[in-house]
Motif scaffolding. Structure first.
Motif, PDB file in Angstrom:
ATOM      1  N   ALA A  88       0.812  -1.220   0.000  1.00 47.92           N
ATOM      2  CA  ALA A  88       0.000   0.000   0.000  1.00 47.92           C
ATOM      3  C   ALA A  88       0.845   1.270   0.000  1.00 47.92           C
ATOM      4  N   THR A  89       0.266   2.340  -0.543  1.00 42.40           N
ATOM      5  CA  THR A  89       0.880   3.656  -0.500  1.00 42.40           C
ATOM      6  C   THR A  89       0.642   4.300   0.873  1.00 42.40           C
ATOM      7  N   ARG A 128      -3.052   5.424   1.277  1.00 42.65           N
ATOM      8  CA  ARG A 128      -3.986   4.365   1.698  1.00 42.65           C
ATOM      9  C   ARG A 128      -3.868   4.120   3.198  1.00 42.65           C
ATOM     10  N   LYS A 129      -2.635   4.101   3.686  1.00 43.32           N
ATOM     11  CA  LYS A 129      -2.412   3.916   5.126  1.00 43.32           C
ATOM     12  C   LYS A 129      -3.050   5.057   5.921  1.00 43.32           C
ATOM     13  N   VAL A 142      -7.331   7.478  -3.304  1.00 41.48           N
ATOM     14  CA  VAL A 142      -7.854   6.377  -2.489  1.00 41.48           C
ATOM     15  C   VAL A 142      -9.250   6.779  -2.029  1.00 41.48           C
ATOM     16  N   LEU A 152     -12.715   5.258   0.256  1.00 40.96           N
ATOM     17  CA  LEU A 152     -13.382   4.205   1.016  1.00 40.96           C
ATOM     18  C   LEU A 152     -14.780   4.652   1.410  1.00 40.96           C
ATOM     19  N   ILE A 170     -12.739  -0.364   0.003  1.00 41.35           N
ATOM     20  CA  ILE A 170     -11.701   0.638  -0.241  1.00 41.35           C
ATOM     21  C   ILE A 170     -11.080   0.375  -1.609  1.00 41.35           C
ATOM     22  N   GLY A 184      -7.995   1.794  -4.419  1.00 39.81           N
ATOM     23  CA  GLY A 184      -6.824   2.622  -4.681  1.00 39.81           C
ATOM     24  C   GLY A 184      -5.726   2.440  -3.658  1.00 39.81           C
ATOM     25  N   GLY A 185      -4.536   2.890  -4.040  1.00 42.55           N
ATOM     26  CA  GLY A 185      -3.399   2.842  -3.121  1.00 42.55           C
ATOM     27  C   GLY A 185      -2.663   1.526  -3.091  1.00 42.55           C
ATOM     28  N   GLY A 201     -10.094  -5.387  -1.293  1.00 41.41           N
ATOM     29  CA  GLY A 201     -10.808  -4.123  -1.138  1.00 41.41           C
ATOM     30  C   GLY A 201     -11.916  -4.121  -0.110  1.00 41.41           C
TER      31      GLY A 201
END
Length: 453
Positions: free
Chosen positions: A14-15, A18-19, A382, A384, A401, A403-404, A432
């Motif tokens: 993850a990017t 996203r975190k 991202v 969610l 969720i 992306g990322g 996701g």
């Protein structure tokens, strides 16, 4: 992580964005704890009980009763008992998730949601017994939260539990919003639509409410057991007709509605009726509160922020597509925010199932996949969307969720998933799904859109 149970899996490759989005979500869920909301709202000191802005000298109160129902009501009752202890004479709470059957003098009944069960009818009957027993010098504290409509059913005589369940399933699959669904529910019940206040009068009632309804309409939250209701049986008929289920509801339901329209069954008590003179309703937690808490955390993480709205409604996939458009605008023109940006929204979306009721998914997962339809995997976005109670639709997930993480999109496959509403299985394949289990709160849907530089 206290709430996001698959947090580690969601961060695989993850990017940072996203975190951070998941960190903000975890913070929101922590800050919407019903126990903390009760602790902030109820203070006992020197024989005075202060409930929000209401101050009561307990020498003037003979008995305190606690009643209520909803997804957050167990934790509300737990916190309230820790404050009042044995000053509470008796109580009944109807909840959907717990292994406990008692909190001090408060009886806990585990009932069904979103489809009502016999246990919910039992709980409702016991609550009405307490309310009818309460006198003018008694205090009834009602703990109301989202989910209370299903957890406190109590249908009119002649309506079977099976009839009520069938009607709820029709409503949930119809595309009707929660306000419309609750208008119908109120007119089939002996406890909803202000009827709890009517049965308690002239006792004092203070309702502490956690709102899961767009706009915090008191008559809609848990179908408003302590709020005046100005809707009518005629409105019920219009809703059933609009969503083409008027000829599908059980005959006992149709009969009650027709009787009501002819004036043979009393309407729910209206907001100006005297039975509400001794009822005070206070909202102690809602969707906007949750979004504000999220915004504070995003600012700590050095993001530019915007709360778009806490009142977004509509078809879930279209709301997802809308958020993708907002993300693209930020990338292209830095409007309405410069990157790095976090945008929050809330409210409640719906899904019109149209023959695919057996598929596993929910509005928030469908919202995430709607976003994905217009999402470029190479973009730095991202998104969610979750149901804050932790249970999205008929699935075991809170939401989804996008992306990322590395991702390829088959647009044809995506369209088929949306057509069939088979969203859970699809999101499982792309890492996701967000899994929290029941969170013990319910402040409606939470959506977070992040765009990095």
């Amino acid at each position: 992580m206290k709430f996001i149970k698959n947090y580690t899996d969601l961060l695989n490759h993850a990017t940072k964005l996203r975190k951070d989005v998941l960190d903000i979500l975890e913070h929101i869920l922590n800050q919407t704890d019903p126990e903390e909301a009760i602790k902030r709202s109820v203070i006992l000191k020197d024989n005075y009980l202060t409930i929000t802005d209401i101050k009561i000298h307990l020498n003037k109160i003979k008995n305190i009763y606690v009643v209520g129902g909803g997804k957050a009501s167990f934790r509300m009752a737990f916190a309230l008992y820790n404050i009042l202890g044995n000053r509470i004479k008796k109580g009944i709470i109807s909840v959907n998730e717990t292994s406990e059957n008692k909190i001090g003098p408060i009886k806990i009944i585990k009932a069904g949601h979103p489809i009502p069960t016999q246990k919910g009818i039992q709980a409702s009957k016991e609550i009405i017994k307490i309310s009818e027993k309460a006198k003018e010098d008694d205090l009834l504290i009602a703990l109301i939260s989202g989910g209370g409509s299903a957890l406190l059913p109590l249908p009119f005589n002649g309506i079977t539990l099976s009839d009520l369940q069938d009607t709820n399933e029709l409503l949930l699959a119809s595309g009707a919003n929660i306000y419309e669904i609750n208008v119908v529910r109120k007119h089939l019940s002996k406890i909803k639509g202000g009827r709890l206040s009517a049965s308690s009068y002239p006792a004092n009632i203070i309702s502490l409410i956690i709102s899961d309804v767009v706009g915090d309409d008191l008559s809609s939250i848990a179908s408003g057991p302590t709020a005046g209701d100005d809707s009518t049986f005629e409105d019920v008929n219009k809703i059933l007709t609009q969503y083409k289920i008027n000829n599908k509801v059980p005959s006992s339901i149709a009969k009650i509605i027709k009787k009501g329209m002819r004036g043979k069954i009393p309407e729910t008590p209206g907001s100006k009726e005297p039975v509400f003179l001794r009822t005070q309703n206070r909202i102690i937690l809602n969707n906007l509160t949750a979004l504000i808490n999220g915004e504070e955390r995003a600012k700590e993480l050095k993001y530019n922020t915007l709360i778009l709205s806490s009142a977004i409604e509509g078809e879930a996939r279209e709301v997802g597509i809308l958020h993708a458009g907002i993300g693209k605008e930020i990338v292209l023109s830095s409007h309405p925010l410069k990157t790095p940006a976090i945008i929050f929204s809330g409210g409640e979306t719906t899904v019109t199932l149209a023959g695919y009721e057996h598929k596993i998914g929910g509005p928030n997962q469908e919202c995430a996949i709607g976003f994905m339809k217009k999402f470029d995997p190479s973009s730095k976005m991202v998104f969610l969307s979750i149901d804050s109670d932790g249970i999205d639709g008929n699935s075991n997930y809170a939401g989804g969720i996008i992306g990322g993480i590395p991702l390829s999109i088959d647009k044809e496959r995506l369209s088929l998933v949306l057509e069939r509403h088979a969203t859970s299985k699809f999101l499982e394949r792309i890492n996701g799904n967000i899994q929290t289990g029941a969170t013990g709160t319910n402040v409606n849907d939470i959506r977070i859109l992040g765009v990095s530089r």
